[in-house]
Structures are given as C-alpha cells and as structure tokens.
Design an enzyme around this catalytic site. Structure first.
Site, mmCIF file in Angstrom:
data_model
loop_
_atom_site.group_PDB
_atom_site.id
_atom_site.type_symbol
_atom_site.label_atom_id
_atom_site.label_comp_id
_atom_site.label_asym_id
_atom_site.label_seq_id
_atom_site.Cartn_x
_atom_site.Cartn_y
_atom_site.Cartn_z
ATOM 1 N NE ARG A 1 -11.202 0.570 5.742
ATOM 2 C CZ ARG A 1 -12.049 1.571 5.907
ATOM 3 N NH1 ARG A 1 -13.020 1.486 6.811
ATOM 4 N NH2 ARG A 1 -11.956 2.662 5.173
ATOM 5 C CG ASP B 1 7.152 -9.356 -8.687
ATOM 6 O OD1 ASP B 1 6.501 -9.655 -7.670
ATOM 7 O OD2 ASP B 1 7.382 -8.177 -9.038
ATOM 8 C CG ASN B 2 6.689 -5.646 -13.227
ATOM 9 O OD1 ASN B 2 6.499 -5.653 -12.011
ATOM 10 N ND2 ASN B 2 6.018 -4.873 -14.051
ATOM 11 C CG LEU B 3 11.778 -7.451 -9.385
ATOM 12 C CD1 LEU B 3 13.294 -7.528 -9.593
ATOM 13 C CD2 LEU B 3 11.425 -8.031 -8.017
ATOM 14 C CE LYS C 1 -7.235 -6.063 -6.937
ATOM 15 N NZ LYS C 1 -6.294 -7.090 -7.389
ATOM 16 C CE1 TYR D 1 2.670 -7.540 4.432
ATOM 17 C CE2 TYR D 1 0.604 -6.610 3.638
ATOM 18 C CZ TYR D 1 1.381 -7.083 4.673
ATOM 19 O OH TYR D 1 0.879 -7.097 5.949
ATOM 20 C CB ILE D 2 -0.507 -10.687 -0.212
ATOM 21 C CG1 ILE D 2 -1.059 -9.430 0.463
ATOM 22 C CG2 ILE D 2 -1.331 -11.906 0.199
ATOM 23 C CD1 ILE D 2 -2.474 -9.059 0.033
ATOM 24 C CE1 TYR E 1 -6.407 -2.434 -6.040
ATOM 25 C CE2 TYR E 1 -8.069 -1.569 -4.556
ATOM 26 C CZ TYR E 1 -7.176 -2.557 -4.900
ATOM 27 O OH TYR E 1 -7.072 -3.676 -4.127
ATOM 28 C CB SER F 1 -10.120 -5.852 -2.762
ATOM 29 O OG SER F 1 -10.389 -4.828 -1.843
HETATM 30 N N1 UFG Z 1 -5.909 5.783 7.821
HETATM 31 C C1 UFG Z 1 -5.564 6.875 8.584
HETATM 32 N N2 UFG Z 1 -4.348 7.460 8.399
HETATM 33 C C2 UFG Z 1 -3.449 7.004 7.466
HETATM 34 C C3 UFG Z 1 -3.809 5.868 6.687
HETATM 35 C C4 UFG Z 1 -5.051 5.297 6.878
HETATM 36 O O1 UFG Z 1 -6.350 7.322 9.440
HETATM 37 O O2 UFG Z 1 -2.387 7.586 7.330
HETATM 38 C C5 UFG Z 1 -7.212 5.135 8.021
HETATM 39 C C6 UFG Z 1 -8.099 5.191 6.799
HETATM 40 O O3 UFG Z 1 -8.818 6.402 6.769
HETATM 41 C C7 UFG Z 1 -8.963 3.963 7.011
HETATM 42 C C8 UFG Z 1 -8.054 2.984 7.752
HETATM 43 O O4 UFG Z 1 -6.995 3.776 8.274
HETATM 44 O O5 UFG Z 1 -10.018 4.290 7.861
HETATM 45 C C9 UFG Z 1 -7.462 1.927 6.831
HETATM 46 O O6 UFG Z 1 -6.877 2.585 5.718
HETATM 47 P P1 UFG Z 1 -5.941 1.804 4.683
HETATM 48 O O7 UFG Z 1 -5.503 2.804 3.660
HETATM 49 O O8 UFG Z 1 -4.894 1.045 5.405
HETATM 50 O O9 UFG Z 1 -6.910 0.739 4.060
HETATM 51 P P2 UFG Z 1 -8.278 0.949 3.265
HETATM 52 O O10 UFG Z 1 -9.322 0.262 4.081
HETATM 53 O O11 UFG Z 1 -8.531 2.323 2.868
HETATM 54 O O12 UFG Z 1 -7.897 0.216 1.957
HETATM 55 C C10 UFG Z 1 -8.315 -1.029 1.728
HETATM 56 C C11 UFG Z 1 -7.328 -1.761 0.813
HETATM 57 C C12 UFG Z 1 -7.484 -1.303 -0.588
HETATM 58 C C13 UFG Z 1 -8.935 -1.163 -0.966
HETATM 59 C C14 UFG Z 1 -9.624 -0.236 -0.035
HETATM 60 C C15 UFG Z 1 -11.048 0.092 -0.422
HETATM 61 O O13 UFG Z 1 -5.993 -1.535 1.231
HETATM 62 O O14 UFG Z 1 -6.864 -2.251 -1.402
HETATM 63 O O15 UFG Z 1 -9.594 -0.881 1.201
HETATM 64 O O16 UFG Z 1 -11.680 0.836 0.561
HETATM 65 F F1 UFG Z 1 -9.115 -0.655 -2.192
#
Ligand code: UFG
Length: 346
Positions: free
Chosen positions: A234, A32-34, A155, A12-13, A151, A126
């Site tokens: 976020r 990339d190993n896909l 990092k 993606y990124i 995970y 991250s």
């Molecule tokens: N959320 C929902 N419903 C969903 C998916 C997410 O309400 O179906 C909420 C989560 O609770 C969170 C927000 O949307 O509040 C963002 O969630 P994401 O999963 O999109 O992203 P995160 O902030 O949890 O994850 C990010 C990065 C990761 C990292 C993580 C650490 O994607 O790589 O932060 O907190 F590890």
C-alpha cells in the site's frame, strides 16, 4: 476571514484538516454527529491551534437541520465533506446503511449549496475506486474498476453524483475530488490521532495496539501475494500531509485557479510498502515488538497499489513531506498518549 464547513471534522482525517485550516487562518465550523468520534477531539484541536472550532452536532442526513445551520452561520465559503461510514466489512453486512448515509449526506449538501450560495466542495474519495490497477503507480486516468464492497461503491457513486451535478450547473459548483491512499500516523503533538472504535480493521491502529499490549498479536493477512515479500503493498500517507492537501485544494478553488469546475487528484507518497515492511519499520523506529502471525488472505484485499501523485505535485503544488519513520513514530506517540488518557478498550 474565510469560513469553511468541515463535515466529519471530529473524525481522524477531519480533525487534522481542521488544525491545518485554522493554522492557515480559516474560520472552521465542524458538523459531526459523533457517530464515530468523540467531542474531546475539540480540546486537542484547541490545544494545538489556540482556537476552538465552532461545533454543530448535526447528522448530514438531517436536511432541515443542515439548512437551518447554513442559515444561522451564514456566508460559508466552502465545504470539505468527510462525514461518511468507512468500514469495508461492515458495509458488506449493512449495505443500505452505507448507501443511505454516504449518498444522502452528499446529496443533501449538494442541494443546499446553491440555496446558501456556496460554490466550493472538496470530497473525500479513495484509491479504492481503482480496485487492482493494471498499471502501477496508478494515475487519475486509470479505469474505475467494479467496487469490491458497498463502501467502495459509495465512493464511486458519490464521485459520479458530484461529476453529474457539477457538469449540469458549471456556474454553480466547483468540486475537487481527493483520492486518498492509506492515511496513517497522528499529529506530531500526539494531541489528536485516530480513535478506532472496538477492534481496528486498519493495519496501523492494530499494529500500535499490539505493540502496547491491548492485542496479543497482529494477524498478517497473506504472504503468498505476487510481491517481493509476499505481503500486500500500500501507499501509506501521513495524515498531516493529507490534511494539508485539503487546504491547498480549497485555496485553489477560492482563488479561481481551477481549469475545469471538477478536478480529481491522487493523494499518496508514490511509494509502496508491504505489510511486513511496515511491521519491521514500526519495530525499528519505536524500539518495540509487534508479535505477529501470518494467516490466510483477507477477502477483498487488493494485492498492491501505490499512487502516481504527479498531478497533485504539479497542479496543486502539493507533495507528501513527512518521512515514514516520523509517521510511524507519531502513530506510536499517539498510542502512548491514548494509553495514558483512555481506559483500555478491547
Ligand atoms: N492488514 C493486515 N492485518 C490487519 C489489518 C490489515 O495484514 O490486521 C493488511 C491488509 O491485508 C492490507 C494492509 O494491511 O494488506 C492495509 O490494510 P488496511 O485495512 O489498513 O487498509 P486497506 O488498504 O484495506 O483499506 C484501504 C482504506 C479503505 C479502502 C480500502 C480499499 O482504508 O478506505 O483501502 O481497498 F476502502
């Protein structure tokens, strides 16, 4: 022409970064190993930039093959290392898989760099390294909190491995650690974007799949947080903005502008948005409905985090430019593109 190796360049990124690199005249080799991407992404990159990047189907765990690739390709000026596993939940189930893949891949690259006279590496880190920060917006100097998942721990450990390696051999290595906040959206052409494997974990792919009817409803994880509307906050950053930061970071290294041989930058917008704000904005911008239900909290979620991106602004001269409306529009355009080109995957 400078030659850049992009591991995970079909992801993606990674794919968005390859586009920005090629637009700036860099020659790109993707490794990339896909394992979590599709080869067809090369068609999208080629359509956008007019150039098909070189591609090597190599697993970064495979030291011998990586070594051979460096040898045959020759004269690589820098590496951007994206290739890693990134699903928080999966990492809890399969910690060794995460530690082996994320740590050993990096170690292989760091060992091979001096052998092939490559000094520069940009690493995908991250905001997860901050956990729940005590102060917001969070700066690069905020303390690193114990990781909430294997995970997240990979990092943190990868950052330490790079720091120790760069410290031990300052003439040999230059490294820039980029701490991403939450990347979302797709290229404005809708020719490349995020390709979630199975049921998406991340918010935006789930929102888009719900809007298009692949998922019946989105579950909002918690509305009892200490935030204005009770849902988590976020810092959502446009993936193209994020990609551009990598080009700037590479140029800084290659032009010998670094003040120390290891530097760390937050990449975010500086603005926090709640889950409910994202849903409302997505519905408004794209004129679609996103049915949702409030459910309990998701384990391990941080309540709120957003970036202080002053350092990246001042030192890299980089700033997130895209508006949230354009970004959410690009996510929807990409979802519609997928619906036309891919069979529905559930
Ligand atoms: N959320 C929902 N419903 C969903 C998916 C997410 O309400 O179906 C909420 C989560 O609770 C969170 C927000 O949307 O509040 C963002 O969630 P994401 O999963 O999109 O992203 P995160 O902030 O949890 O994850 C990010 C990065 C990761 C990292 C993580 C650490 O994607 O790589 O932060 O907190 F590890």
């Amino acid at each position: 022409m400078s030659k850049i190796l992009v591991t995970g360049g079909a992801g993606y990124i990674g794919s968005h970064t390859v586009v920005e690199l090629q637009n700036e005249g860099f020659e790109v080799i993707i490794v990339d190993n896909l394992s979590n991407s599709k080869i067809e992404v090369l068609n999208g990159i080629e359509k956008i930039t007019g150039v098909r990047p070189a591609f090597e189907n190599i697993d970064c765990l495979d030291y011998m093959n990586l070594d051979r690739m460096f040898e045959t390709r020759g004269n690589i000026d820098g590496i951007i290392h994206f290739a890693a596993y990134k699903a928080v939940g999966e990492s809890v189930e399969k910690p060794l898989m995460y530690y082996r893949n994320n740590l050993v891949s990096l170690i292989n690259l760091l060992q091979l760099m001096p052998i092939h006279k490559i000094k520069n590496i940009v690493f995908s880190s991250s905001c997860t390294v901050y956990g729940q920060p005590d102060q917001l917006p969070v700066t690069e100097n905020a303390p690193i909190k114990p990781a909430l998942s294997p995970y997240g721990n990979t990092k943190q450990i990868c950052e330490e491995i790079i720091r120790d390696t760069a410290h031990a051999a300052p003439e040999t290595y230059q490294a820039i650690l980029l701490r991403y906040f939450n990347p979302i959206g797709a290229h404005p052409t809708a020719l490349i974007g995020e390709l979630p494997n199975g049921v998406p974990n991340n918010l935006l792919p789930f929102v888009a799949q719900t809007a298009i009817g692949i998922r019946p409803e989105l579950k909002v994880f918690g509305n009892d947080y200490n935030t204005p509307d009770g849902s988590c906050i976020r810092d959502y950053i446009n993936v193209v903005d994020l990609a551009r930061a990598h080009v700037v970071a590479l140029k800084r290294m290659m032009n010998n502008k670094m003040t120390e041989n290891i530097e760390t930058f937050n990449l975010g917008t500086g603005r926090g948005l709640s889950v409910l704000e994202i849903i409302n904005d997505f519905e408004r911008v794209n004129d679609v409905k996103v049915p949702y239900q409030i459910v309990g909290r998701r384990e391990g979620d941080i309540e709120k985090v957003w970036a202080d991106a002053t350092l990246a602004n001042e030192v890299l001269g980089w700033q997130a430019k895209e508006t949230i409306d354009d970004t959410l529009g690009s996510a929807w355009a990409w979802e519609k593109h997928l619906a036309e080109t891919e069979p529905k995957s559930v």
